[in-house]
Design an enzyme around this catalytic site. Structure first.
Site, PDB file in Angstrom:
ATOM      1  N   ASN A 136       0.844  -1.123   0.015  1.00 41.01           N
ATOM      2  CA  ASN A 136      -0.047   0.169   0.127  1.00 41.01           C
ATOM      3  C   ASN A 136       0.800   1.240  -0.026  1.00 41.01           C
ATOM      4  OD1 ASN A 136      -1.570   2.121   0.700  1.00 41.01           O
ATOM      5  ND2 ASN A 136      -2.263   1.416   2.555  1.00 41.01           N
ATOM      6  N   GLU A 192      -7.115   4.676   7.568  1.00 42.51           N
ATOM      7  CA  GLU A 192      -6.801   6.009   7.326  1.00 42.51           C
ATOM      8  C   GLU A 192      -8.039   6.643   6.741  1.00 42.51           C
ATOM      9  OE1 GLU A 192      -3.083   5.442   5.645  1.00 42.51           O
ATOM     10  OE2 GLU A 192      -2.262   4.860   7.612  1.00 42.51           O
ATOM     11  N   HIS A 225      -9.694   1.057   4.616  1.00 38.70           N
ATOM     12  CA  HIS A 225      -8.252   1.196   5.326  1.00 38.70           C
ATOM     13  C   HIS A 225      -8.580   2.310   6.609  1.00 38.70           C
ATOM     14  CE1 HIS A 225      -4.374   2.608   6.217  1.00 38.70           C
ATOM     15  NE2 HIS A 225      -4.032   1.443   5.878  1.00 38.70           N
ATOM     16  N   LYS A 283       0.145   4.027  -0.248  1.00 37.82           N
ATOM     17  CA  LYS A 283      -0.549   5.457   0.256  1.00 37.82           C
ATOM     18  C   LYS A 283      -0.079   6.695  -0.608  1.00 37.82           C
ATOM     19  CE  LYS A 283      -0.339   3.156   4.857  1.00 37.82           C
ATOM     20  NZ  LYS A 283      -0.356   3.346   6.077  1.00 37.82           N
ATOM     21  N   GLU A 307      -5.763  -5.154  10.488  1.00 40.28           N
ATOM     22  CA  GLU A 307      -4.623  -4.071  10.645  1.00 40.28           C
ATOM     23  C   GLU A 307      -4.917  -3.226  11.831  1.00 40.28           C
ATOM     24  OE1 GLU A 307      -2.578  -2.503   6.968  1.00 40.28           O
ATOM     25  OE2 GLU A 307      -4.376  -1.552   6.847  1.00 40.28           O
ATOM     26  N   SER A 352       3.190  -2.119  10.546  1.00 38.75           N
ATOM     27  CA  SER A 352       4.644  -2.144  10.814  1.00 38.75           C
ATOM     28  C   SER A 352       4.899  -3.502  10.387  1.00 38.75           C
ATOM     29  CB  SER A 352       4.836  -1.559  12.066  1.00 38.75           C
ATOM     30  OG  SER A 352       4.398  -0.328  12.504  1.00 38.75           O
ATOM     31  N   GLY A 359       2.240   2.139  10.641  1.00 40.54           N
ATOM     32  CA  GLY A 359       3.211   3.401  10.495  1.00 40.54           C
ATOM     33  C   GLY A 359       3.945   3.784  11.900  1.00 40.54           C
TER      34      GLY A 359
HETATM   35  P1  PGA Z   1       2.425   0.090   7.833  1.00 42.96           P
HETATM   36  O1  PGA Z   1       1.147   0.687   6.958  1.00 42.96           O
HETATM   37  O2  PGA Z   1       3.237  -0.970   6.880  1.00 42.96           O
HETATM   38  O3  PGA Z   1       3.328   1.487   7.186  1.00 42.96           O
HETATM   39  O4  PGA Z   1       2.283   0.241   8.981  1.00 42.96           O
HETATM   40  C1  PGA Z   1       0.402  -0.573   6.736  1.00 42.96           C
HETATM   41  C2  PGA Z   1      -1.018   0.059   5.913  1.00 42.96           C
HETATM   42  O5  PGA Z   1      -1.551   0.932   6.507  1.00 42.96           O
HETATM   43  O6  PGA Z   1      -1.466  -0.869   5.265  1.00 42.96           O
END
Ligand code: PGA
Length: 252
Positions: free
Chosen positions: A9, A97, A95, A11, A167, A213, A173
């Site tokens: 992803n 976010e 997601h 982003k 997640e 992460s 993140g």
């Molecule tokens: P990250 O994000 O691996 O940077 O923690 C995962 C995601 O949001 O899909």
């Protein structure tokens, strides 16, 4: 036996040149990898150029979102048909976010899942609890509620189009991943719920990714958990070498 599925992803990162360079780097790392399904999900505006960079490989293309209406006066939105038109196979839906920054609701996410499946896209349907929800002992309740509401009305014939991505929001993140045991517990809970909502055959077949992460150093241990079938990877998917290492470490 569920085939591992790793998705990157990206982003809201990259520019036109670096998106193509990253896609080419991923192909160089893993273009002909066997035994693992791989997808990358760039920003909408780079889908076409990334599709071209992936064309000689078996790395699939995904979008980071999709709108549920087929066309019309929906300024700024992108339909399934448009995504199929530029070679997308997958769409990330729900997601965290988008849930927490943009304000997407379970009801909207459910509409998007229905539209994606009907339009021939494979949803990567994200669920996960906030830190305070975990600390309050509410993880299972929150995640189960998201799964039930997101999949409401999705029938037995269609549910296996969906990959579920667990997640935990506190792990995204942050550099702090869920421990393999924490991930396994929630994945097993989700699989049990799918068995109740559908049946055991479907529960055994549906793929559940972990995200938050994930990185080369924790991939093998996360993937060794019996109910962890893949990873949804943010930060580490922006480096072809790291993403490649994770894919190689996921060949069960
Ligand atoms: P990250 O994000 O691996 O940077 O923690 C995962 C995601 O949001 O899909």
């Amino acid at each position: 036996m569920r085939k591992p599925f790793l998705a990157g992803n990206w982003k809201m990162n990259m520019d036109a040149a670096s998106a193509v360079a990253l896609a080419k780097g991923v192909v160089a790392e893993v273009g002909q990898v066997d035994g693992v399904d791989v997808a990358v999900c760039p920003p909408f505006v780079y889908l076409q150029s990334v599709a071209a960079a992936l064309s000689s490989s078996n790395v699939a293309l995904g979008a980071q979102d999709v709108f549920h209406q087929p066309n019309g006066a929906f300024t700024g939105e992108i339909s399934c048909t448009m995504l199929k038109d530029v070679s997308c196979s997958y769409a990330i839906i729900g997601h965290s976010e988008r849930r927490h920054i943009i304000g997407e609701t379970d009801a909207l996410i459910n509409k998007k899942i229905h539209a994606a499946i009907a339009g021939g896209l494979l949803p990567i349907f994200c669920v996960g609890e906030l830190l305070e929800e975990r600390q309050g002992g509410k993880t299972d309740q929150v995640v189960a509620d998201q799964v039930k509401k997101g999949l409401e009305g999705v029938c037995e014939e269609r549910i296996l189009a969906v990959t579920i991505a667990y997640e935990p929001v506190w792990a995204i993140g942050t550099g702090v991943n869920a421990t393999p045991q924490q991930a396994q517990e929630v994945h097993a809970m989700i699989r049990g719920l799918i068995a109740k909502m559908y049946n055991k055959t479907i529960a055994d077949a549906i793929r559940i990714q972990y995200g938050g992460s994930a990185k080369p150093a924790n991939t093998a241990e996360l993937m060794s958990q019996p109910d962890v079938d893949g990873l949804l990877i943010g930060g580490a998917s922006l480096k072809a070498a790291d993403f490649g290492a994770m894919i190689k470490a996921s060949m069960k």
